[in-house]
Design an enzyme around this catalytic site. Structure first.
Site, mmCIF file in Angstrom:
data_model
loop_
_atom_site.group_PDB
_atom_site.id
_atom_site.type_symbol
_atom_site.label_atom_id
_atom_site.label_comp_id
_atom_site.label_asym_id
_atom_site.label_seq_id
_atom_site.Cartn_x
_atom_site.Cartn_y
_atom_site.Cartn_z
ATOM 1 N N CYS A 251 -0.766 -4.503 -0.343
ATOM 2 C CA CYS A 251 -0.917 -4.723 1.109
ATOM 3 C C CYS A 251 -1.018 -3.365 1.789
ATOM 4 O O CYS A 251 -0.278 -3.049 2.724
ATOM 5 C CB CYS A 251 0.234 -5.540 1.668
ATOM 6 N N ALA A 253 -3.468 -1.406 3.428
ATOM 7 C CA ALA A 253 -4.143 -0.948 4.649
ATOM 8 C C ALA A 253 -3.177 -0.946 5.831
ATOM 9 O O ALA A 253 -2.275 -1.783 5.884
ATOM 10 C CB ALA A 253 -5.341 -1.851 4.932
ATOM 11 N N PRO A 254 -3.352 0.027 6.750
ATOM 12 C CA PRO A 254 -4.437 1.011 6.867
ATOM 13 C C PRO A 254 -4.250 2.302 6.074
ATOM 14 O O PRO A 254 -5.036 3.224 6.232
ATOM 15 C CB PRO A 254 -4.462 1.312 8.362
ATOM 16 N N GLY A 255 -3.187 2.423 5.255
ATOM 17 C CA GLY A 255 -3.174 3.498 4.286
ATOM 18 C C GLY A 255 -2.107 4.561 4.413
ATOM 19 O O GLY A 255 -2.120 5.522 3.638
ATOM 20 N N GLY A 256 -1.183 4.444 5.348
ATOM 21 C CA GLY A 256 -0.170 5.482 5.494
ATOM 22 C C GLY A 256 0.618 5.718 4.222
ATOM 23 O O GLY A 256 0.837 6.862 3.806
ATOM 24 N N LYS A 257 1.041 4.649 3.566
ATOM 25 C CA LYS A 257 1.851 4.784 2.354
ATOM 26 C C LYS A 257 1.004 5.237 1.173
ATOM 27 O O LYS A 257 1.477 5.988 0.313
ATOM 28 C CB LYS A 257 2.569 3.463 2.076
ATOM 29 N N ASP A 272 -5.610 -4.472 -0.904
ATOM 30 C CA ASP A 272 -5.430 -5.234 0.325
ATOM 31 C C ASP A 272 -6.506 -6.314 0.367
ATOM 32 O O ASP A 272 -7.598 -6.129 -0.188
ATOM 33 C CB ASP A 272 -5.531 -4.326 1.557
ATOM 34 N N ASP A 314 4.835 -3.432 0.613
ATOM 35 C CA ASP A 314 5.155 -3.559 2.040
ATOM 36 C C ASP A 314 4.578 -4.899 2.454
ATOM 37 O O ASP A 314 3.429 -5.007 2.863
ATOM 38 C CB ASP A 314 4.534 -2.408 2.824
ATOM 39 N N CYS A 367 8.491 -4.843 7.779
ATOM 40 C CA CYS A 367 8.753 -4.357 9.139
ATOM 41 C C CYS A 367 9.271 -5.524 9.976
ATOM 42 O O CYS A 367 8.681 -5.917 10.979
ATOM 43 C CB CYS A 367 7.515 -3.721 9.761
#
Length: 435
Positions: A251, A253-257, A272, A314, A367
């Site tokens: 999961c 996107a958007p790619g921070g991790k 994703d 996530d 979250c």
């Protein structure tokens, strides 16, 4: 000769053109309708609601009016009900129009005459007189909104039962002010120099917090040395740490991790189901000059060729932890949504567990501020997966002000890091598979 339909926002061909300022308010009404009646996310409804509005500032205004209305909805409705003989139906257009007029005048600084004149064209006949009369009554009485918004009753009841009155009060304080802008750096060694250049503060190596800012105009954007990511959202990948093995970001996107893991040395595969969100992930990777294998797939059907060293899930969730940024979640999420998300999380966790090597790491994160999507989900997983155990998080791995639970997981709540600007609500568990 037949004339082509008008391109005015949301206007039927037989309706006169809207006066200046009205299209943005009409779009705001559509946004509120999409969230409150249809249960759609505010951001997902934005394009359709603002169709035909060419000016970016008008689209931004529509979004700002709708978002602020959602932040303060219980208090706006209380004012409206105080000035009517009988309560208006929740879905009455007159109530929607009054919410929009009042939030402009009482929260956004719009002069009252402009707030009401741009809203009256949204209603016709008797309701227009009602809207004008109620608004005038409230303005003449010098009514105001409370300093801190009141949470919707169901969210307040859930969070008070789960976390207590102090956290509910902290949530009301948190939603009253725009959240700060957090950046995650690809190279933590650049933290001090970049924080000084940006006039920001750092709560962890590789993190910079700014009061606000236009992202694309900040130093280093084009060079790709950082990306926007709330500090709580950065913790799941931080808790995996540096490595040179293989990692899955599920999961993603958007790619921070994904970018965190790639910059920490991992060979990352990012999965994703959303092609449009993956397009943003690829853009982010290109800007930051980081590499990852990107796959569009349904995780309930996809599997890797072989187990990996680290898996970060996530998981899809109610997203109630990001209510500061997305106040619509407070009005869309209910026990049914939470139960459905919990069911999906359990399925994804069971699949993700199979993809972890012996001795490898599994991070589960949401979250969410709901126990069903955090603590309860973890306990059910551990009962069903005896070869996994909690790998306790230490205080030294977290920013000052966030303390791990005595059993080793991390729960961020409203009020944490309050003096520094707060953080999103998250649940994070680091698990180790037995050898």
């Amino acid at each position: 000769m037949t004339r082509p339909p008008s391109r005015s926002a949301g206007r039927s061909p037989d309706r006169p053109a809207d006066p200046p300022g009205v299209p943005a308010r009409r779009a705001a009404l559509k946004l509120l309708d999409a969230v409150l009646r249809q249960g759609l996310p505010l951001e997902a409804a934005l394009d359709r609601a603002t169709q035909g509005i060419d000016r970016g500032d008008d689209r931004a205004l529509a979004h700002a009016i709708a978002a602020e209305t959602l932040r303060r909805l219980p208090d706006l409705d209380a004012l409206i009900d105080s000035a009517t003989q009988r309560p208006l139906p929740d879905d009455a257009k007159a109530r929607f129009a009054l919410r929009i007029a009042l939030v402009q005048a009482l929260a956004l600084g719009t002069p009252p005459h402009a707030a009401i004149s741009t809203v009256l064209p949204l209603v016709d006949g008797g309701p227009r007189k009602l809207v004008h009369g109620v608004f005038g009554t409230l303005m003449r009485a010098n009514k105001s909104l409370p300093e801190f918004p009141t949470l919707p009753e169901d969210a307040e009841a859930r969070w008070q039962n789960a976390w207590g009155e102090e956290r509910v009060a902290a949530a009301e304080r948190a939603i009253a002010a725009p959240p700060p802008l957090d950046l995650t750096l690809a190279d933590s060694a650049a933290t001090d120099a970049l924080a000084e250049e940006m006039d920001g503060t750092s709560l962890l190596p590789g993190h910079i917090r700014l009061a606000s800012g236009s992202v694309r105009e900040l130093p280093g954007f084009e060079e790709g040395g950082w990306w926007v990511q709330d500090i709580a959202a950065s913790l799941p990948a931080r808790l995996i740490g540096k490595g040179s093995g293989t990692a899955l970001d599920l999961c993603a996107a958007p790619g921070g991790k994904t970018m965190q893991l790639a910059s920490a040395g991992w060979a990352v595969t990012s999965i994703d189901s959303s092609e449009s969100r993956l397009a943003r992930l690829r853009e982010n990777l290109a800007r930051t000059h980081l590499e990852a294998t990107v796959i569009a797939a349904d995780l309930l059907k996809w599997s890797p060729d072989a187990p990996v060293d680290a898996v970060l899930l996530d998981a899809p969730c109610s997203a109630t932890g990001i209510f500061r940024r997305h106040p619509d979640v407070l009005h869309r999420v209910n026990p049914k949504v939470i139960a459905e998300m919990s069911r999906v999380q359990a399925q994804l966790l069971a699949r993700a567990a199979r993809w972890v090597k012996s001795g490898g790491t599994l991070i589960y994160a949401t979250c969410s501020l709901e126990r069903a999507e955090g603590e309860e989900q973890l306990m059910a997983f551990l009962a069903a997966q005896p070869d996994f155990a909690i790998d306790p998080v230490s205080v030294e791995e977290l920013p000052a002000g966030i303390i791990p639970h005595q059993r080793g997981w991390v729960r961020t709540l409203p009020g944490m890091l309050g003096k520094e600007g707060g953080c999103d609500g998250f649940f994070i568990a680091r698990l180790r598979r037995g050898t």
